[in-house]
Write an enzyme that holds these catalytic residues in place. Structure first.
Site, PDB file in Angstrom:
ATOM      1  N   GLU A  23     -35.307 -59.536 -31.787  1.00  0.00           N
ATOM      2  CA  GLU A  23     -35.253 -60.143 -30.458  1.00  0.00           C
ATOM      3  C   GLU A  23     -36.075 -59.415 -29.385  1.00  0.00           C
ATOM      4  O   GLU A  23     -35.514 -58.865 -28.425  1.00  0.00           O
ATOM      5  CB  GLU A  23     -33.800 -60.276 -29.994  1.00  0.00           C
ATOM      6  CG  GLU A  23     -32.917 -61.059 -30.954  1.00  0.00           C
ATOM      7  CD  GLU A  23     -31.512 -61.323 -30.402  1.00  0.00           C
ATOM      8  OE1 GLU A  23     -31.134 -60.684 -29.402  1.00  0.00           O
ATOM      9  OE2 GLU A  23     -30.808 -62.182 -30.969  1.00  0.00           O
ATOM     10  N   GLU A  35     -28.938 -64.511 -37.494  1.00  0.00           N
ATOM     11  CA  GLU A  35     -27.681 -64.253 -36.774  1.00  0.00           C
ATOM     12  C   GLU A  35     -27.120 -65.570 -36.296  1.00  0.00           C
ATOM     13  O   GLU A  35     -27.867 -66.413 -35.767  1.00  0.00           O
ATOM     14  CB  GLU A  35     -27.890 -63.368 -35.534  1.00  0.00           C
ATOM     15  CG  GLU A  35     -28.039 -61.913 -35.814  1.00  0.00           C
ATOM     16  CD  GLU A  35     -28.205 -61.094 -34.533  1.00  0.00           C
ATOM     17  OE1 GLU A  35     -27.673 -61.489 -33.473  1.00  0.00           O
ATOM     18  OE2 GLU A  35     -28.890 -60.063 -34.606  1.00  0.00           O
TER      19      GLU A  35
HETATM   20  C1  FCB Z   1     -27.758 -60.819 -30.423  1.00  0.00           C
HETATM   21  C2  FCB Z   1     -27.953 -59.411 -30.924  1.00  0.00           C
HETATM   22  C3  FCB Z   1     -26.788 -58.864 -31.695  1.00  0.00           C
HETATM   23  C4  FCB Z   1     -25.459 -59.277 -31.098  1.00  0.00           C
HETATM   24  C5  FCB Z   1     -25.432 -60.750 -30.827  1.00  0.00           C
HETATM   25  C6  FCB Z   1     -24.120 -61.257 -30.258  1.00  0.00           C
HETATM   26  O1  FCB Z   1     -28.585 -61.051 -29.337  1.00  0.00           O
HETATM   27  O2  FCB Z   1     -29.085 -59.358 -31.752  1.00  0.00           O
HETATM   28  O3  FCB Z   1     -26.928 -57.474 -31.779  1.00  0.00           O
HETATM   29  O4  FCB Z   1     -25.184 -58.525 -29.996  1.00  0.00           O
HETATM   30  O5  FCB Z   1     -26.471 -61.105 -29.964  1.00  0.00           O
END
Ligand code: FCB
Length: 452
Positions: free
Chosen positions: A182, A362
């Site tokens: 990110e 994620e």
């Molecule tokens: C993302 C992050 C991860 C976590 C989630 C909820 O942006 O990559 O580390 O904090 O959000």
């Protein structure tokens, strides 16, 4: 497109998607990151990271906590490997703490730090779980921040040397290496909004940081590929579809620009080798300084694009969008639950950019959990994960090459500026005792995964 319905129940929750609808080689995983779980912030020669420093600043972390202990994964990793294995996943996404293996980010390697990851990797290898390693999940060595961090172009060379060293040692043992997690969050929340480490508030610096993150991604890929590894290499972006809050042309234009700032700026650079003209014009004097050849370096072929998806966004020129207005569930982070956005996003990325392979790296939700006689009936998190898996399946049905789904997160952990108050884990962590307990969402995932 609807998913085939195969109902089975767990505590009266219906399953609406099943594993056998997915390709046989699909990667099913859980994800974590070093700073959020390891603790042991100064053990065995580890140097401080920007997040260690940031946590010291009054008012930056909601519960005034830090990563000193976190989930004590640094010592409890054997138990955590056991939990990962019990879940039945075939893949684990984790990150390496750069200052643990190179305390100042540019000098000597810390063998004790590498030994920790070596043990962890061995234990997971023995259980047949594929390793997906991220090099930078935000914990930049503080010593490099003291020289300007991601704003200083020299960091690109330091990152490349770190990447090559890690690839040399572990490349043949991990299935994939991701350079950055990110970059938008690192640069914009860290250097423009100042709400994440290192807490700077300058758009000029933030955009230069974006450029250096992308440039170092390309440089690192080149260096790691030079080692002749067959390891998959790529990057992970936080992406969301952005809709105009109304059909007012001003809102429509704002949504297009916001999409440019959050999605196209990264995707165009990485997959087309250009920064979007409209965004560069909008940035004006805040646009990054780009040297000849940089964009060519940035646009290295990626074996995968990692997508972190949590919610959709709305853009408005007037009042901020009211997240409750859709009637959809809103998580403890204040994020609307909108699985269809994941399908739309994956389809759009495939149409506009054709990455070789898309991985959902994620996806998950924070909700307030309650333990009642040892049971955590987190029905909302369970539904969230189930419905996003179904949304992933919808994208595959529409011809998008999606190859992986990683739930965020294996266990409750340090949620950055929110501290320990926001729980994303499918496994509960009692931070007093460090006891881990499967929530119902974990039991559901385990059951889902067992149906091959
Ligand atoms: C993302 C992050 C991860 C976590 C989630 C909820 O942006 O990559 O580390 O904090 O959000």
């Amino acid at each position: 497109m609807q998913c085939a319905v195969k109902p089975i129940t767990l505590n009266s929750i219906t399953m609406t998607v099943s594993r056998d609808l997915f390709p046989k080689d699909f990667k099913w995983g859980v994800a974590t990151s070093s700073f959020q779980i390891e603790g042991a912030h100064d053990a065995d020669g580890k140097g401080p990271s920007v997040w260690d420093t940031f946590c010291e600043i009054d008012g930056k972390i909601a519960d005034a906590s830090n990563g000193h202990v976190a989930c004590e994964h640094y010592t409890r990793w054997p138990e955590d490997v056991e939990l990962i294995s019990r879940l039945g996943v075939n893949a684990y996404r984790f990150s390496m703490s750069w200052p643990r293996v190179q305390p100042d980010g540019q000098g000597a390697w810390n063998e004790a730090g590498f030994a920790f990851y070596d043990q962890l990797i061995s234990a997971l290898e023995q259980r047949g779980i594929e390793l997906h390693l991220t090099l930078n999940h935000w914990d930049l060595p503080q010593a490099l921040q003291d020289q300007g961090g991601w704003v200083n172009r020299e960091v690109c060379g330091h990152f490349t040397r770190y990447a090559a060293e890690v690839a040399r040692r572990f490349g043949h043992r991990v299935h994939s290496i991701c350079t950055h997690n990110e970059p938008w969050v690192i640069a914009i929340l860290g250097y423009e909004q100042g709400i994440f480490a290192p807490g700077i508030k300058s758009r000029t610096q933030a955009m230069q940081a974006v450029h250096h993150l992308l440039l170092s991604h390309g440089m690192a890929l080149k260096a790691m590929r030079g080692l002749g590894l067959s390891t998959a290499m790529g990057i992970v972006l936080n992406l969301s579809p952005i809709y105009p809050a109304s059909d007012d042309p001003q809102d429509v234009a704002k949504a297009h620009l916001d999409d440019g700032l959050i999605l196209r700026f990264y995707m165009d650079a990485l997959f087309k080798g250009v920064y979007p003209q409209d965004v560069m014009a909008h940035l004006g004097s805040d646009a990054p300084k780009v040297q000849q050849g940089d964009l060519e370096t940035i646009a290295q072929a990626n074996d995968f694009l990692g997508v972190n998806y949590y919610t959709r966004n709305f853009s408005s020129c007037g009042n901020p969008w009211d997240v409750t207005s859709t009637g959809n569930t809103v998580t403890d982070m204040g994020w609307e639950v909108y699985p269809k956005g994941l399908t739309e996003l994956l389809c759009r990325l495939h149409t506009d950019y054709q990455p070789k392979c898309l991985w959902v790296t994620e996806n998950g939700a924070a909700f307030k959990d309650q333990m009642v006689t040892g049971v955590i009936d987190d029905a909302q998190r369970l539904a969230y994960i189930r419905d996003h898996i179904a949304a992933t399946h919808d994208a595959i049905q529409q011809g998008v090459p999606v190859g992986a789904y990683f739930a965020w997160s294996l266990m409750d952990n340090f949620e950055w500026a929110s501290g320990y108050a926001k729980r994303f884990g499918i496994i509960h962590v009692d931070f007093e005792t460090q006891k881990r307990t499967f929530k119902n969402s974990a039991l559901w995932y385990q059951k889902f995964l067992s149906e091959k």
